[in-house]
Design a protein around this motif. Structure first.
Motif, mmCIF file in Angstrom:
data_model
loop_
_atom_site.group_PDB
_atom_site.id
_atom_site.type_symbol
_atom_site.label_atom_id
_atom_site.label_comp_id
_atom_site.label_asym_id
_atom_site.label_seq_id
_atom_site.Cartn_x
_atom_site.Cartn_y
_atom_site.Cartn_z
ATOM 1 N N PHE A 74 -10.794 6.850 9.709
ATOM 2 C CA PHE A 74 -10.548 8.180 9.729
ATOM 3 C C PHE A 74 -9.942 8.557 8.188
ATOM 4 C CE2 PHE A 74 -7.560 11.581 10.111
ATOM 5 C CZ PHE A 74 -8.271 12.575 10.371
ATOM 6 N N PHE A 75 -9.148 7.895 7.995
ATOM 7 C CA PHE A 75 -8.422 8.129 6.650
ATOM 8 C C PHE A 75 -9.210 7.640 5.605
ATOM 9 C CE2 PHE A 75 -4.769 7.595 9.402
ATOM 10 C CZ PHE A 75 -4.061 8.839 9.167
ATOM 11 N N ASN A 76 -10.051 6.888 5.765
ATOM 12 C CA ASN A 76 -11.264 6.517 4.368
ATOM 13 C C ASN A 76 -12.170 7.384 4.486
ATOM 14 O OD1 ASN A 76 -10.799 4.602 2.611
ATOM 15 N ND2 ASN A 76 -11.925 3.009 3.767
ATOM 16 N N THR A 77 -12.227 8.290 5.411
ATOM 17 C CA THR A 77 -13.473 9.090 5.329
ATOM 18 C C THR A 77 -13.038 10.616 4.864
ATOM 19 O OG1 THR A 77 -14.542 8.130 7.239
ATOM 20 C CG2 THR A 77 -15.208 10.453 6.771
ATOM 21 N N SER A 78 -13.756 11.126 3.795
ATOM 22 C CA SER A 78 -13.010 12.243 3.312
ATOM 23 C C SER A 78 -13.976 13.447 3.842
ATOM 24 C CB SER A 78 -13.184 12.297 1.640
ATOM 25 O OG SER A 78 -14.506 12.259 1.212
ATOM 26 N N ILE A 79 -13.398 14.850 3.732
ATOM 27 C CA ILE A 79 -14.248 15.954 3.957
ATOM 28 C C ILE A 79 -15.305 15.872 3.180
ATOM 29 C CG2 ILE A 79 -14.244 18.484 3.853
ATOM 30 C CD1 ILE A 79 -12.749 17.403 6.226
ATOM 31 N N SER A 80 -15.265 15.341 2.034
ATOM 32 C CA SER A 80 -16.475 15.720 1.143
ATOM 33 C C SER A 80 -17.513 14.576 1.510
ATOM 34 C CB SER A 80 -15.660 15.220 -0.293
ATOM 35 O OG SER A 80 -16.835 14.427 -0.917
ATOM 36 N N ASP A 81 -16.961 13.300 2.252
ATOM 37 C CA ASP A 81 -17.908 12.539 2.733
ATOM 38 C C ASP A 81 -19.023 13.389 3.957
ATOM 39 O OD1 ASP A 81 -17.457 10.268 1.284
ATOM 40 O OD2 ASP A 81 -15.883 9.669 2.705
ATOM 41 N N ILE A 82 -18.209 14.067 4.569
ATOM 42 C CA ILE A 82 -18.797 14.883 5.816
ATOM 43 C C ILE A 82 -19.667 15.706 5.145
ATOM 44 C CG2 ILE A 82 -18.173 16.259 7.860
ATOM 45 C CD1 ILE A 82 -15.562 14.792 8.188
ATOM 46 N N LYS A 136 4.454 -4.778 7.380
ATOM 47 C CA LYS A 136 3.778 -5.211 8.813
ATOM 48 C C LYS A 136 4.096 -3.914 9.757
ATOM 49 C CE LYS A 136 4.679 -8.790 11.488
ATOM 50 N NZ LYS A 136 4.784 -10.235 11.963
ATOM 51 N N THR A 137 5.211 -3.712 9.731
ATOM 52 C CA THR A 137 5.910 -2.544 10.816
ATOM 53 C C THR A 137 4.858 -1.251 10.493
ATOM 54 O OG1 THR A 137 8.005 -3.649 10.735
ATOM 55 C CG2 THR A 137 7.785 -1.399 11.740
ATOM 56 N N LEU A 138 5.193 -0.975 9.124
ATOM 57 C CA LEU A 138 4.263 0.171 8.810
ATOM 58 C C LEU A 138 2.962 0.308 9.121
ATOM 59 C CD1 LEU A 138 6.517 1.085 5.416
ATOM 60 C CD2 LEU A 138 6.534 2.604 7.633
ATOM 61 N N THR A 151 -0.400 4.414 5.419
ATOM 62 C CA THR A 151 1.050 4.196 4.861
ATOM 63 C C THR A 151 0.926 3.889 3.503
ATOM 64 O OG1 THR A 151 1.286 2.586 6.772
ATOM 65 C CG2 THR A 151 2.485 2.288 4.687
ATOM 66 N N SER A 152 1.540 4.901 2.754
ATOM 67 C CA SER A 152 1.735 4.587 1.270
ATOM 68 C C SER A 152 2.665 3.730 0.718
ATOM 69 C CB SER A 152 2.190 6.046 0.688
ATOM 70 O OG SER A 152 3.400 6.445 1.033
ATOM 71 N N ILE A 153 2.355 3.398 -0.820
ATOM 72 C CA ILE A 153 3.329 2.204 -1.414
ATOM 73 C C ILE A 153 4.617 3.143 -1.326
ATOM 74 C CG2 ILE A 153 3.904 1.594 -3.633
ATOM 75 C CD1 ILE A 153 1.900 -0.185 -2.257
ATOM 76 N N SER A 154 4.855 4.446 -1.460
ATOM 77 C CA SER A 154 6.144 5.039 -1.310
ATOM 78 C C SER A 154 6.670 4.847 -0.007
ATOM 79 C CB SER A 154 5.629 6.505 -1.629
ATOM 80 O OG SER A 154 6.584 7.530 -1.196
ATOM 81 N N ASP A 155 5.942 4.750 1.168
ATOM 82 C CA ASP A 155 6.585 4.631 2.163
ATOM 83 C C ASP A 155 7.365 3.202 2.263
ATOM 84 O OD1 ASP A 155 5.653 6.923 3.352
ATOM 85 O OD2 ASP A 155 4.048 5.879 4.433
ATOM 86 N N ILE A 204 7.900 -3.837 -6.074
ATOM 87 C CA ILE A 204 6.741 -3.984 -5.014
ATOM 88 C C ILE A 204 5.607 -4.763 -5.843
ATOM 89 C CG2 ILE A 204 4.650 -3.021 -3.419
ATOM 90 C CD1 ILE A 204 7.760 -2.554 -2.422
ATOM 91 N N TYR A 205 5.283 -4.437 -7.030
ATOM 92 C CA TYR A 205 4.068 -4.903 -7.842
ATOM 93 C C TYR A 205 4.521 -6.371 -8.450
ATOM 94 C CZ TYR A 205 1.379 -1.110 -6.466
ATOM 95 O OH TYR A 205 0.435 -0.140 -5.772
ATOM 96 N N THR A 206 5.796 -6.532 -8.431
ATOM 97 C CA THR A 206 6.155 -7.863 -9.108
ATOM 98 C C THR A 206 5.915 -8.847 -8.196
ATOM 99 O OG1 THR A 206 8.514 -8.384 -8.708
ATOM 100 C CG2 THR A 206 7.917 -6.667 -10.401
ATOM 101 N N TYR A 207 5.953 -8.511 -6.810
ATOM 102 C CA TYR A 207 5.479 -9.677 -5.821
ATOM 103 C C TYR A 207 4.292 -9.452 -5.042
ATOM 104 C CZ TYR A 207 10.755 -10.564 -6.149
ATOM 105 O OH TYR A 207 11.811 -10.817 -6.492
ATOM 106 N N PHE A 208 3.684 -8.329 -5.345
ATOM 107 C CA PHE A 208 2.018 -8.328 -4.859
ATOM 108 C C PHE A 208 1.201 -7.405 -5.751
ATOM 109 C CE2 PHE A 208 4.906 -8.944 -1.264
ATOM 110 C CZ PHE A 208 4.161 -9.832 -0.425
ATOM 111 N N PRO A 209 0.159 -7.830 -6.282
ATOM 112 C CA PRO A 209 -0.563 -7.197 -7.037
ATOM 113 C C PRO A 209 -1.302 -5.823 -6.578
ATOM 114 C CG PRO A 209 -1.838 -9.042 -6.325
ATOM 115 C CD PRO A 209 -0.485 -9.286 -5.816
ATOM 116 N N SER A 210 -1.136 -5.612 -5.375
ATOM 117 C CA SER A 210 -1.825 -4.430 -4.893
ATOM 118 C C SER A 210 -1.501 -4.137 -3.385
ATOM 119 C CB SER A 210 -3.605 -4.565 -5.088
ATOM 120 O OG SER A 210 -3.910 -5.324 -4.132
ATOM 121 N N LYS A 211 -1.569 -3.009 -2.969
ATOM 122 C CA LYS A 211 -1.545 -2.710 -1.437
ATOM 123 C C LYS A 211 -2.439 -3.502 -0.810
ATOM 124 C CE LYS A 211 -1.848 1.318 1.434
ATOM 125 N NZ LYS A 211 -2.375 2.610 1.570
#
Lengths: 195, 195, 195, 195
Positions: free
Chosen positions: C26-34, D18-20, D29-33, D45-52
DNA sequence: AATGAATGAGTCTTCATTCAT
DNA sequence: TATGAATGAAGACTCATTCAT
């Protein structure tokens, strides 16, 4: 039905970006800078251009096309080869020297965004043909081959544009008239003609 | 001892940064890039230089100083004014054309970091004096004032450096020998001397 | 007429969205995709559905309703309880296993959009009643209470759907026939009946 | 000299993520979360992991490794095959059912981040070998081939995990004890053994 | 009603510099 | 002094939804 894409907005973005890219450089100009300069929302920048890179590309491509079109127009408005060359030096050159922002961009960041060498090659060849045609009866230039003359043209071309560019960016006092005069004399001397 | 080691690190940072700034541009080069290239810890970069800007400034200043020193040396190694000019064209110029990284930086990003016009003014004045001295007895050059000659010098200087720079960055085929030859002929023609 | 056309568009949006939500989430699908998938203007999406969330809700609700209706139909088409159970396993189950997109959505994102537990409760209770009715005369199943049987049903139901789902999403080779066979044997064993 | 990377921070980020990810899903879930949940600055966050993405991958990989290690430990702590199987059902299974967050992630988003089928294949094969070894003397299971038994295991495995998952996410009341009991009975029935 | 440009809060990530060790 | 983890403002870009036409 629905609003149409606004050509004015596109032009506004290009104009503001050109000025900013010229003054601050491409990487030192943020989309946020362009937003402030245009007073447009961020999103709108992206409805007209897919990326910051693309704005730069369009500036270079359209700027070059305009420049080249004006050169063709200058040349085609004259009859003889001598008057063509004269027009290039006295009409076309002063005209393009006015767009310092474009020159700046072309000379600094453009390399990363277009095959600038192909563009210069076209221009160089055109003027070379003109010179060769003029000098057919003159012995002076005959000793030089194409590559040498193109090198000379390149040095002049880049030298002139960069001199103008530097004079605007710094406090160096270079007069456009002096540049044109210098070019004229150099060509007259080396080709033994009077422009 | 420890002092020497420090100097080596400083030089290492400058050298790596010069290469990177030339290849990728100042803004496109991160401190992290310099760290990788030098294999030095980040902190060390900042014990030798207070900021990224300062690294650039030092590259430009020291690069220019070196260039200017070599010019003085070239000039002082010759007796007559004619041979001085000859040496500048045939020894000094080919030598500085080898440091494409420095040229690149000087012509692209340097403007934002130093008063490049002051440097060029110094260089320009020196050569002007040389030319004036040589041409005292020649009528050819007498019609031109200082500003005009300096404009010509600037166009040549910037033209040559940029031509070399462009030929390295793109696929344009410009031979250094042709550039030198072109400069020589131009000066011989306009000053009516033989170098 | 115009009414019919509207229904088609609504259905088109639902169908395209179902496929996209299943494939990309769901989150990886954009309205634009639709928009791209339906070839409809963005605005149109919003004349048929108030939000992206609502499209998902409708897919789940209508998908579930359809599924439940087919279950009722399967059951009502049979006389005896034994044949009802047989029909559920051999007709209804293979039928719903074909709609992998719906299964995917139901098992992944649906929880956030509907009270899936209520739906499953209904289904579970219906089959429990059937089993209880069949097993009245059989001693085997009498030892188990409602909650236990419903747990078993849930494990089977979720297990089967997820196995099919995983086999489509990965390279795991699971045959639908094996799943049905396994379910059949398990029920025959635990209830001491022959289906 | 300088601070060392803090294992606690790494663990904190993994735990909070993991919880989020389990509760809201990866894309929701955003990096901000994660920043809010850990009370760490974004940069950390980015000194411990290169990406989400990488955070997710590590959660899945380390979670699975832990799970698999515990399975091996459970198995190796028992002598006979029967007691191994019994321990898997009565010790290992209840233990992993406690980490609902990991189950949630494994069953929903993990597919996009690891080859989950390879992991399941390993687990499935191990239990299959156990069953085959136990049933050598029993005629009951001999009629079934590897693929069929693995399908059954898969349905059970996925069914159990998803049932637990659903019972936490919704108000469905499923008791872990009932699930274990159901599995036990099913295996006892189909294999004609007593666990 | 139909359309698609307009909008701006929010996304992930980078990076020059600082500072605890 | 040497080190590299810590920091958070700033970067480019996205996207669900609205609304002018």
């Amino acid at each position: 039905m629905a609003r149409l894409k606004d050509e004015n907005k596109r032009a506004l973005i290009l104009e503001a970006s050109k000025t900013l890219f010229s003054k601050q450089g491409f990487f030192n100009t943020s989309i946020s800078d362009i937003v402030k300069a245009t007073n447009l929302p961020v999103g709108s920048i992206y409805t007209y251009f897919p990326s910051k890179d693309e704005i730069m590309k369009v500036i270079v491509e359209e700027g070059w096309k305009d420049l080249y079109d004006r050169l063709l127009q200058t040349v085609s408005s004259q009859e003889s080869d001598e008057s063509k060359l004269k027009a290039i030096i006295e009409k076309f050159l002063p005209e393009i020297l006015k767009d310092v922002d474009l020159i700046n961009i072309l000379l600094s960041e453009a390399i990363a965004f277009t095959k600038i060498e192909e563009k210069i090659e076209v221009l160089s060849t055109m003027i070379y043909e003109l010179i060769r045609s003029i000098s057919k009866s003159k012995p002076t230039i005959n000793g030089f081959n194409k590559r040498f003359i193109e090198t000379a043209l390149m040095v002049f071309f880049l030298g002139i544009l960069n001199a103008v560019r530097l004079s605007r960016a710094s406090s160096i006092d270079i007069k456009e008239a002096d540049i044109i005069k210098f070019l004229k004399i150099s060509i007259e001397n080396s080709m033994d003609i009077k422009i």
